[in-house]
Design a protein around this motif. Structure first.
Motif, short mmCIF file in Angstrom:
data_model
loop_
_atom_site.label_atom_id
_atom_site.label_comp_id
_atom_site.label_asym_id
_atom_site.label_seq_id
_atom_site.Cartn_x
_atom_site.Cartn_y
_atom_site.Cartn_z
N LEU A 31 68.72 10.01 -20.88
CA LEU A 31 68.07 8.72 -20.68
C LEU A 31 68.54 8.06 -19.38
N ALA A 32 69.81 8.21 -19.06
CA ALA A 32 70.30 7.67 -17.79
C ALA A 32 69.61 8.36 -16.62
N LYS A 33 69.47 9.68 -16.72
CA LYS A 33 68.77 10.43 -15.68
C LYS A 33 67.31 10.03 -15.62
N GLY A 34 66.70 9.83 -16.79
CA GLY A 34 65.30 9.42 -16.83
C GLY A 34 65.08 8.04 -16.27
N PHE A 35 66.02 7.14 -16.55
CA PHE A 35 65.89 5.78 -16.01
C PHE A 35 65.93 5.80 -14.49
N PHE A 36 66.88 6.54 -13.92
CA PHE A 36 66.97 6.62 -12.46
C PHE A 36 65.71 7.24 -11.88
N HIS A 37 65.21 8.29 -12.52
CA HIS A 37 64.00 8.94 -12.02
C HIS A 37 62.82 7.98 -12.05
N ALA A 38 62.63 7.25 -13.16
CA ALA A 38 61.49 6.35 -13.29
C ALA A 38 61.60 5.17 -12.34
N HIS A 39 62.81 4.69 -12.14
CA HIS A 39 63.00 3.49 -11.33
C HIS A 39 62.95 3.79 -9.84
N LEU A 40 63.54 4.89 -9.43
CA LEU A 40 63.73 5.13 -8.00
C LEU A 40 63.58 6.59 -7.60
N GLY A 41 64.13 7.50 -8.41
CA GLY A 41 64.21 8.89 -8.00
C GLY A 41 62.88 9.55 -7.72
N TRP A 42 61.83 9.16 -8.45
CA TRP A 42 60.53 9.82 -8.28
C TRP A 42 59.95 9.60 -6.89
N LEU A 43 60.38 8.54 -6.21
CA LEU A 43 59.87 8.25 -4.88
C LEU A 43 60.25 9.34 -3.88
N PHE A 44 61.36 10.02 -4.14
CA PHE A 44 61.84 11.03 -3.20
C PHE A 44 61.31 12.42 -3.51
N ASP A 45 60.45 12.52 -4.53
CA ASP A 45 59.80 13.79 -4.82
C ASP A 45 58.83 14.11 -3.69
N ARG A 46 58.92 15.29 -3.14
CA ARG A 46 58.09 15.65 -2.00
C ARG A 46 56.64 15.96 -2.39
N ASP A 47 56.37 16.17 -3.69
CA ASP A 47 55.01 16.51 -4.11
C ASP A 47 54.08 15.30 -3.91
N ARG A 48 52.84 15.58 -3.52
CA ARG A 48 51.86 14.53 -3.26
C ARG A 48 50.75 14.61 -4.33
N THR A 49 50.43 13.47 -4.95
CA THR A 49 49.33 13.41 -5.91
C THR A 49 48.01 13.67 -5.20
N ASN A 50 47.13 14.42 -5.85
CA ASN A 50 45.85 14.77 -5.26
C ASN A 50 44.90 13.57 -5.32
N ALA A 51 44.72 12.90 -4.20
CA ALA A 51 43.86 11.72 -4.16
C ALA A 51 42.40 12.08 -4.38
N ALA A 52 41.99 13.29 -4.00
CA ALA A 52 40.60 13.69 -4.20
C ALA A 52 40.27 13.78 -5.68
N ARG A 53 41.27 14.04 -6.52
CA ARG A 53 41.06 14.07 -7.96
C ARG A 53 41.17 12.69 -8.60
N PHE A 54 42.19 11.93 -8.20
CA PHE A 54 42.49 10.68 -8.89
C PHE A 54 41.92 9.43 -8.22
N ALA A 55 41.55 9.51 -6.95
CA ALA A 55 41.02 8.32 -6.27
C ALA A 55 39.88 8.66 -5.33
N PRO A 56 38.87 9.42 -5.78
CA PRO A 56 37.76 9.76 -4.89
C PRO A 56 36.94 8.54 -4.49
N ASP A 57 36.90 7.53 -5.36
CA ASP A 57 36.15 6.31 -5.05
C ASP A 57 36.76 5.57 -3.87
N LEU A 58 38.07 5.57 -3.76
CA LEU A 58 38.73 4.91 -2.64
C LEU A 58 38.61 5.73 -1.37
#
Length: 327
Positions: A149-176
């Motif tokens: 849970l401590a690891k999960g809290f850090f990941h949810a709060h801050l750690g996920w920002l440093f993940d190099r993977d990029r969300t596919n905008a063509a799938r999730f935000a084609p309207d934008l």
């Protein structure tokens, strides 16, 4: 609780935009090194300023001008995120005219949380896989033990920002992506970042007619303001998926955490939001402060926003009944 009735939860419209033919992948490669470096810079530099805020205030003081500028820029950028990036662009809780739409995209960009298209793609992905594998910032991906849970809290709060993977905008935000105004504003994010930091400095310098006034405004209304808003926003990902009450049934572990209600502009009433994502008001129960909903109401009265999806008495009753049935 009046006005336009809120439709039943629609996962296609509130989580992930439907795609034709074969479904597009969730991820779209990895961020290039320069972009990844900017994420570190935009995250860590304001945080260091926040750490330095106490000794700065103790040693050199804090002027009312700095407080006023910081509060003003906080309100504009925070509401740009909550009303604009979140309730409008991600979940379409209301419709807006072109001027308001572009203004909200610009205001949200001043928060230094990424460009509007990237932000929306990440958040729609979060709803599509809420607190499951694929959610970019769930605190529950590592288990339920104390260390997990401590690891999960850090990941949810801050750690996920440093993940190099990029969300596919063509799938999730084609309207934008197909909106030329928003595409231009998204590409202008680096310029808007500079404006978000230097505009307070310019105002502070001109009002005080001094370089010191410019420097203190840059520190308080620029860097510290950004850092505070960052942590408030990140707390919705971390705290509001771990601590608090869950009066409504939702597909995630989203909770209501009242201490954050005012500074988050009503976003910490997170349980109702996950129970019914298209609702324009998150704090729909008596006594729940939701400044973002108040601002949307003003936009509606001015004629800038329309078809607002306000909660109705009947809709809230159905949500309560669903919670009692599953509870």
């Amino acid at each position: 609780m009046t006005a336009t009735a809120m439709p039943a939860r629609d996962r296609a419209s509130t989580s992930e935009a439907p795609s034709r033919g074969r479904a597009k992948p969730v991820l779209d490669g990895r961020r290039p090194p320069f972009e990844a470096a900017l994420v570190y810079a935009f995250t860590i530099i304001p945080m260091l300023a926040l750490v330095a805020a106490v000794p700065w205030a103790w040693g050199w003081g804090l002027s009312w001008l700095d407080v006023g500028l910081a509060a003003g820029f906080y309100l504009v950028s925070a509401l740009g995120v909550t009303v604009g990036f979140h309730r409008y662009f991600t979940h379409r809780a209301f419709k807006a005219n072109r001027g308001l739409r572009n203004a909200l995209a610009i205001a949200g960009s001043l928060s230094l949380q990424g460009d509007v298209i990237t932000w929306v793609a990440d958040h729609r992905r979060h709803h599509a896989f809420a607190d499951k594998e694929g959610d970019p910032h769930s605190p529950w991906l590592y288990g339920t033990g104390p260390v997990a849970l401590a690891k999960g809290f850090f990941h949810a709060h801050l750690g996920w920002l440093f993940d190099r993977d990029r969300t596919n905008a063509a799938r999730f935000a084609p309207d934008l992506l197909s909106d030329r105004d928003l595409a231009r504003i998204s590409r202008a994010f680096p310029l808007l970042t500079v404006a978000s930091l230097l505009t307070p400095a310019l105002l502070g310098g001109l009002i005080t007619m001094s370089w010191w006034g410019a420097l203190t405004a840059l520190f308080w209304a620029g860097l510290v303001r950004v850092a505070v808003l960052h942590h408030v926003t990140w707390s919705i990902n971390s705290i509001c998926h771990m601590l608090g009450e869950r009066p409504f049934e939702a597909r995630s572990k989203a909770t209501n955490f009242w201490p954050l209600a005012v500074v988050s502009m009503g976003e910490s009433w997170h349980n109702l939001h996950h129970a019914d994502p298209t609702c324009a008001r998150h704090g729909a129960e008596p006594g729940q402060l939701d400044p973002s909903a108040r601002v949307i109401r003003v936009f509606e009265k001015l004629g800038w926003a329309h078809e607002v999806r306000w909660p109705t008495t009947a809709r809230m009753a159905r949500l309560h009944e669903a919670a009692r049935t599953t509870g």
